[in-house]
Design an enzyme around this catalytic site. Structure first.
Site, short mmCIF file in Angstrom:
data_model
loop_
_atom_site.label_atom_id
_atom_site.label_comp_id
_atom_site.label_asym_id
_atom_site.label_seq_id
_atom_site.Cartn_x
_atom_site.Cartn_y
_atom_site.Cartn_z
CG ASP A 159 -39.80 -21.32 -24.37
OD1 ASP A 159 -39.68 -20.32 -25.09
OD2 ASP A 159 -39.90 -21.27 -23.13
CG ASP A 175 -36.03 -16.37 -22.89
OD1 ASP A 175 -34.85 -16.14 -22.59
OD2 ASP A 175 -36.60 -15.89 -23.88
CB THR A 232 -46.24 -12.31 -23.92
OG1 THR A 232 -45.60 -11.29 -23.16
CG2 THR A 232 -47.25 -13.02 -23.05
N GLY A 233 -42.92 -12.62 -25.08
CA GLY A 233 -41.93 -11.87 -25.87
C GLY A 233 -41.46 -10.64 -25.10
NE ARG A 245 -30.93 -13.55 -36.59
CZ ARG A 245 -30.64 -14.83 -36.60
NH1 ARG A 245 -31.56 -15.73 -36.28
NH2 ARG A 245 -29.43 -15.26 -36.91
#
Ligand code: THU
Length: 387
Positions: free
Chosen positions: A8, A10, A46-47, A111
């Site tokens: 992952d 972050d 969650t983005g 991205r």
């Protein structure tokens, strides 16, 4: 045997939660809206889109992410410059490359943010064999998709992938994809990470010793899972180490099941079943018998009866072993409904001993031993807690 590591980004490569939080709060402040830090917690991992829009919705704002992301990321880029990589990251990646392991970056972020982060960390995108970002998937974490795609792109079975995660949504996604998960406590606490399914938890990758081969890596990982991890039982994590099953306890459980069978209430089928559950934590033995009912569907099987008794006595139990005694030969396995109920409290390798009455009474009979996952390979476990 783990062959690939899925990072992952972050909270794993860079401690970016405080950075994105500051950037997002700044964005809302510029709009004259004062939001709270806690507003963002449910959206961590969650983005960025959900992260921003989720909080926006709470305050009645209809934000266009394509517009807002430019503002968000310009704040982000400025703040991120002051932050370097998290402890141990560069050393760990260098070790993994030297050991010939595949590595992928799997982030729910878009991205554009991924590039900003890699720049802040000082890592080239090309160091990763594959990069999967949130804008490549329809369903982001906590869905399994992003990790499944990474494993597919690498051509390595997800069972052979280690996910390194800091967010609970990410841990859930990694486990749902069938990976082993190492949780880092950058953003959430140890207990929360274990509860969400992490197999091992550490502070930062600084705690992961050096390795130069994939075998060394796997040996180290087994040690960390053993030391830091609990034992997953279906949806529950029991934080006791696994010990050898004692022969004496098994004999006691068989005797208890045999005795309970005589108490079965089976006037309709005349089919008596005795069962016993051995608790992982206490090695306590809990017998059960089938109890039938005039309304046939209300019948309770011996196995569920034993489980209910164990839970009434101990609370959540991990089933170390299950014994079922029936008159059939070869002896009957638990029914599918019982297996589903037991799955919540069983490990995949929980031993299920099936005995006919002769074997249970010590005569020449049939005594079969099955792993739980042979009997029920795909239990349904509520998705947010799936292992
Ligand atoms: N039964 C059990 O106790 N365990 C099983 O796993 C299968 C079935 C009982 C229920 C019912 O009382 C009788 O066997 C016939 O179905």
């Amino acid at each position: 045997m783990i062959e690939a590591i899925l990072f992952d980004m972050d909270g794993v490569l860079i401690d970016s939660e405080p950075i994105i939080l500051k950037a997002a709060m700044r964005l809302f402040a510029d709009k004259g809206v004062t939001v709270k830090k806690e507003d963002f917690t449910p959206f961590i991992g969650t983005g960025d889109k959900r992260y921003l829009l989720g909080v926006g919705e709470k305050y009645g704002l209809d934000l266009d992410f394509e517009v807002e992301k430019l503002v968000l990321f310009s704040h982000y880029a400025r703040i991120a410059k002051e932050s370097g990589p998290l402890g141990g990251v560069i050393r760990f990646i260098t070790n993994a490359k030297r050991a010939g392991m595949k590595i992928a970056l799997v982030t729910s972020a878009v991205r554009m943010k991924m590039l900003l982060n890699l720049e802040a960390v000082g890592v080239e995108e090309s160091i990763f064999d594959k990069v999967v970002t949130g804008d490549m998937v329809k369903r982001n974490k906590p869905h399994a998709d992003i990790y499944q795609i990474a494993s597919l792109l690498l051509g390595i079975d997800s069972k052979k992938c280690l996910v390194v995660e800091d967010a609970l949504n990410g841990t859930v996604a990694g486990k749902a994809a069938g990976c082993t998960v190492l949780g880092l406590t950058t953003t959430f606490g140890r207990e929360e990470l274990f509860e969400s399914g992490a197999d091992a938890v550490m502070g930062t990758l600084d705690e992961f010793d050096d390795f130069s081969t994939s075998n060394e890596f796997n040996e180290l990982l087994r040690g960390y899972v053993g030391v830091h991890g609990g034992t997953p039982f279906g949806a529950n994590l029991i934080a006791d180490p696994v010990k050898e099953m004692d022969e004496g306890v098994l004999r006691k459980a068989i005797a208890a099941a045999l005795k309970a069978r005589l108490n079965a209430y089976a006037p309709y089928s005349n089919y008596q079943v005795g069962s016993a559950i051995v608790s992982h934590r206490t090695k306590g033995v809990y017998p059960g018998a089938n109890v039938e009912n005039s309304s046939y569907g209300a019948t309770i099987c011996a196995e569920r009866s034993a489980l209910l008794r164990a839970i009434a006595d101990e609370g959540v139990v991990g089933i170390e072993c299950l014994v079922v005694v029936s008159s059939d030969s070869p002896p009957a396995p638990p029914c599918a409904q019982c297996l589903q109920v037991l799955a919540e409290f069983s490990r995949s390798d929980t031993a299920v001993h099936l005995l006919d009455v002769d074997a249970a009474e010590g005569r020449d009979g049939v005594h079969l031993v099955r792993r739980f996952d042979e009997l029920l390979p795909h239990p349904f476990i509520f998705p947010s807690r799936r292992f």
